[in-house]
Design an enzyme around this catalytic site. Sequence first.
Site, PDB file in Angstrom:
ATOM      1  N   ARG A   1      12.765  -2.926  28.103  1.00 48.26           N
ATOM      2  CA  ARG A   1      12.303  -1.822  27.235  1.00 48.26           C
ATOM      3  C   ARG A   1      11.836  -0.634  28.077  1.00 48.26           C
ATOM      4  NH1 ARG A   1       7.011  -0.998  25.463  1.00 48.26           N
ATOM      5  NH2 ARG A   1       6.733   0.006  23.419  1.00 48.26           N
ATOM      6  N   ALA A   2      11.079  -0.948  29.126  1.00 49.34           N
ATOM      7  CA  ALA A   2      10.551   0.129  29.966  1.00 49.34           C
ATOM      8  C   ALA A   2      11.663   0.807  30.762  1.00 49.34           C
ATOM      9  CB  ALA A   2       9.480  -0.421  30.902  1.00 49.34           C
TER      10      ALA A   2
ATOM     11  N   ARG B   1      23.744 -18.041  34.931  1.00 51.71           N
ATOM     12  CA  ARG B   1      23.962 -18.218  36.372  1.00 51.71           C
ATOM     13  C   ARG B   1      25.477 -18.114  36.538  1.00 51.71           C
ATOM     14  NH1 ARG B   1      18.621 -19.800  37.828  1.00 51.71           N
ATOM     15  NH2 ARG B   1      17.728 -21.245  36.317  1.00 51.71           N
TER      16      ARG B   1
ATOM     17  N   GLY C   1      15.304 -13.460  39.924  1.00 51.17           N
ATOM     18  CA  GLY C   1      14.645 -14.005  41.105  1.00 51.17           C
ATOM     19  C   GLY C   1      15.419 -13.718  42.378  1.00 51.17           C
TER      20      GLY C   1
ATOM     21  N   THR D   1      10.689 -14.177  37.188  1.00 50.36           N
ATOM     22  CA  THR D   1      10.785 -15.635  37.272  1.00 50.36           C
ATOM     23  C   THR D   1       9.416 -16.243  37.001  1.00 50.36           C
ATOM     24  OG1 THR D   1      11.125 -17.552  38.712  1.00 50.36           O
ATOM     25  CG2 THR D   1      10.571 -15.499  39.819  1.00 50.36           C
TER      26      THR D   1
ATOM     27  N   ASP E   1       8.421 -18.840  38.327  1.00 54.10           N
ATOM     28  CA  ASP E   1       8.054 -19.674  39.488  1.00 54.10           C
ATOM     29  C   ASP E   1       7.102 -19.009  40.484  1.00 54.10           C
ATOM     30  OD1 ASP E   1       9.881 -21.457  38.391  1.00 54.10           O
ATOM     31  OD2 ASP E   1      11.520 -20.818  39.686  1.00 54.10           O
TER      32      ASP E   1
ATOM     33  N   ASP F   1       7.816 -17.406  43.019  1.00 56.43           N
ATOM     34  CA  ASP F   1       8.267 -17.793  44.361  1.00 56.43           C
ATOM     35  C   ASP F   1       8.988 -16.657  45.103  1.00 56.43           C
ATOM     36  OD1 ASP F   1      10.487 -17.734  42.734  1.00 56.43           O
ATOM     37  OD2 ASP F   1      11.313 -19.633  43.420  1.00 56.43           O
TER      38      ASP F   1
ATOM     39  N   ARG G   1      -4.537 -34.164  27.970  1.00 55.79           N
ATOM     40  CA  ARG G   1      -5.836 -34.659  28.454  1.00 55.79           C
ATOM     41  C   ARG G   1      -6.622 -35.363  27.324  1.00 55.79           C
ATOM     42  NH1 ARG G   1      -9.580 -31.838  32.412  1.00 55.79           N
ATOM     43  NH2 ARG G   1     -11.551 -32.882  32.160  1.00 55.79           N
TER      44      ARG G   1
ATOM     45  N   ARG H   1      10.713 -24.903  40.327  1.00 50.07           N
ATOM     46  CA  ARG H   1      11.801 -25.122  41.294  1.00 50.07           C
ATOM     47  C   ARG H   1      11.236 -25.757  42.571  1.00 50.07           C
ATOM     48  NH1 ARG H   1      17.120 -21.590  41.852  1.00 50.07           N
ATOM     49  NH2 ARG H   1      16.250 -20.503  40.074  1.00 50.07           N
TER      50      ARG H   1
ATOM     51  N   GLU I   1       7.711 -29.902  39.793  1.00 54.33           N
ATOM     52  CA  GLU I   1       9.127 -30.237  39.633  1.00 54.33           C
ATOM     53  C   GLU I   1       9.831 -30.472  40.976  1.00 54.33           C
ATOM     54  OE1 GLU I   1      11.238 -26.723  38.409  1.00 54.33           O
ATOM     55  OE2 GLU I   1      12.962 -27.858  37.736  1.00 54.33           O
TER      56      GLU I   1
ATOM     57  N   ARG J   1       9.117 -21.947  29.725  1.00 56.55           N
ATOM     58  CA  ARG J   1       9.837 -20.681  29.917  1.00 56.55           C
ATOM     59  C   ARG J   1       9.847 -19.820  28.664  1.00 56.55           C
ATOM     60  NH1 ARG J   1      14.961 -22.043  33.408  1.00 56.55           N
ATOM     61  NH2 ARG J   1      16.115 -21.468  31.571  1.00 56.55           N
TER      62      ARG J   1
HETATM   63  P1  ADP Z   1      17.168 -16.545  40.375  1.00 61.35           P
HETATM   64  O1  ADP Z   1      17.627 -15.150  40.321  1.00 61.35           O
HETATM   65  O2  ADP Z   1      16.154 -16.856  39.321  1.00 61.35           O
HETATM   66  O3  ADP Z   1      16.716 -16.946  41.768  1.00 61.35           O
HETATM   67  P2  ADP Z   1      19.633 -18.003  40.782  1.00 61.35           P
HETATM   68  O4  ADP Z   1      19.294 -18.413  42.180  1.00 61.35           O
HETATM   69  O5  ADP Z   1      20.278 -19.010  39.917  1.00 61.35           O
HETATM   70  O6  ADP Z   1      18.362 -17.500  39.968  1.00 61.35           O
HETATM   71  O7  ADP Z   1      20.555 -16.716  40.887  1.00 61.35           O
HETATM   72  C1  ADP Z   1      20.989 -16.044  39.721  1.00 61.35           C
HETATM   73  C2  ADP Z   1      22.387 -15.544  39.918  1.00 61.35           C
HETATM   74  O8  ADP Z   1      22.401 -14.595  40.990  1.00 61.35           O
HETATM   75  C3  ADP Z   1      23.406 -16.582  40.341  1.00 61.35           C
HETATM   76  O9  ADP Z   1      23.922 -17.348  39.261  1.00 61.35           O
HETATM   77  C4  ADP Z   1      24.505 -15.727  40.941  1.00 61.35           C
HETATM   78  O10 ADP Z   1      25.292 -15.136  39.944  1.00 61.35           O
HETATM   79  C5  ADP Z   1      23.676 -14.625  41.620  1.00 61.35           C
HETATM   80  N1  ADP Z   1      23.543 -14.951  43.038  1.00 61.35           N
HETATM   81  C6  ADP Z   1      22.813 -15.948  43.590  1.00 61.35           C
HETATM   82  N2  ADP Z   1      22.992 -15.993  44.925  1.00 61.35           N
HETATM   83  C7  ADP Z   1      23.860 -15.016  45.225  1.00 61.35           C
HETATM   84  C8  ADP Z   1      24.463 -14.554  46.439  1.00 61.35           C
HETATM   85  N3  ADP Z   1      24.192 -15.121  47.621  1.00 61.35           N
HETATM   86  N4  ADP Z   1      25.300 -13.504  46.361  1.00 61.35           N
HETATM   87  C9  ADP Z   1      25.579 -12.912  45.175  1.00 61.35           C
HETATM   88  N5  ADP Z   1      25.061 -13.325  44.006  1.00 61.35           N
HETATM   89  C10 ADP Z   1      24.208 -14.345  44.023  1.00 61.35           C
HETATM   90  O1  F6P Z   2      13.474 -20.460  37.927  1.00 59.82           O
HETATM   91  C1  F6P Z   2      12.948 -20.819  36.693  1.00 59.82           C
HETATM   92  C2  F6P Z   2      13.226 -22.267  36.406  1.00 59.82           C
HETATM   93  O2  F6P Z   2      12.710 -22.588  35.130  1.00 59.82           O
HETATM   94  C3  F6P Z   2      12.689 -23.241  37.446  1.00 59.82           C
HETATM   95  O3  F6P Z   2      11.314 -23.490  37.289  1.00 59.82           O
HETATM   96  C4  F6P Z   2      13.571 -24.435  37.207  1.00 59.82           C
HETATM   97  O4  F6P Z   2      13.695 -25.204  38.379  1.00 59.82           O
HETATM   98  C5  F6P Z   2      14.885 -23.802  36.850  1.00 59.82           C
HETATM   99  O5  F6P Z   2      14.615 -22.493  36.389  1.00 59.82           O
HETATM  100  C6  F6P Z   2      15.669 -24.547  35.802  1.00 59.82           C
HETATM  101  O6  F6P Z   2      16.874 -23.906  35.649  1.00 59.82           O
HETATM  102  P1  F6P Z   2      17.955 -24.208  34.511  1.00 59.82           P
HETATM  103  O7  F6P Z   2      17.627 -23.328  33.345  1.00 59.82           O
HETATM  104  O8  F6P Z   2      19.254 -23.833  35.140  1.00 59.82           O
HETATM  105  O9  F6P Z   2      17.842 -25.660  34.190  1.00 59.82           O
END
Ligand code: ADP
Ligand code: F6P
Length: 324
Positions: free
Chosen positions: A25-26, A76, A106, A129, A131, A133, A158, A175, A227, A257
């Site tokens: 939105r922003a 993904r 992420g 994300t 996470d 992370d 609890r 993750r 996890e 999520r």
């Molecule tokens: P996140 O962005 O939450 O870390 P993913 O690691 O699954 O989640 O990455 C999301 C998407 O980003 C991947 O499905 C892929 O399309 C793209 N991506 C991940 N790694 C690469 C890479 N090394 N080069 C280009 N695209 C990437």
């Molecule tokens: O990155 C967010 C997250 O929910 C992680 O905590 C978890 O490991 C992963 O995504 C699960 O991914 P998926 O939706 O592909 O099962």
Amino acid sequence: MAKEIKTIGVLTSGGDAPGMNAAIRAVVRKAITNGVKVKGIKKGYQGLLNEEIIDMNARSVSDTIQRGGTILGTARCMEFVTEAGQQKGADICRKHGIDGLVVIGGDGSYRGAQAMSRHGVNTIGIPGTIDLDIACTDYTIGFDTAVNTAMEAIDKVRDTSSSHERCSIIEVMGRNAGYIALWCAVANGAEDVLLPEKYDYNEQAIINNIIANRKHGKTHHLIINAEGIGHSTSMAKRIEAATGIETRATILGYMQRGGSPTCKDRYYASIMGAYAADILCAGSTNRVVAYRHGEFVDYDIEEALAMQKEIPEYQYEVCRMLAT
Ligand code: ADP
Ligand code: F6P
């Protein structure tokens, strides 16, 4: 001279996170205010390769700030990890007149953003994300909502755990990172926390702790398991066999999520979205927006991806101390 940006695209990628809609939105409203057109790309990089591209205006994002998930959808996409996929993505952007792109996701999504910058499409990342992370930023969109959702669920476990005088292992997402587990362990007053960054796989120490706590009159024993360690169900069986105390595993899963974003997620996501639109419209590329030491800043993606993040030692020590 900076490339003139006339139209930008926005997409969400990787796992969805509450607050992504506030960021979209922003981005949309700030870019339009800056005189730039906006196109929404559905389902992340997969949608880009499938040309699932829609025109967006200020009204396209009405009534979205309070909604969980992402209105653009996410995915993904393995094809986008290949050079051919990235070239195709950049060609599709050019075909649709998209000369700038905002990617909300992420670390993995940042690598895709980097590739798009390399292929001539100015690209800015926003940390989305649950996470927490991403090393370059103290905040990621969705973490606050996720830990609040998990905290409320753990409070409920609890109650029943205490009533039955059971031990409960509760597995939270994250993750390979232990931030959600650490925050919940502190906020839920857990007796034990297992973080991928810290756990030494000494199950006997956990068992001894449970037996000692029971002797001291504790009616429940909550173990927050990340996890990244997993195996909560088999762990529960082994602990029950060793302690004689009924032990149950609860895997919170995807509920963490979803849901309406907290105020913090809406606020930070809104500022980050506007910031990303501003630097993109000003001609920046290959940058990520971050919140660091109390300020909104941006980093080169290469630099951001090279940064390391660790569980803060003092916070972990406090967590362990409070559990005793
Ligand atoms: P996140 O962005 O939450 O870390 P993913 O690691 O699954 O989640 O990455 C999301 C998407 O980003 C991947 O499905 C892929 O399309 C793209 N991506 C991940 N790694 C690469 C890479 N090394 N080069 C280009 N695209 C990437
Ligand atoms: O990155 C967010 C997250 O929910 C992680 O905590 C978890 O490991 C992963 O995504 C699960 O991914 P998926 O939706 O592909 O099962």
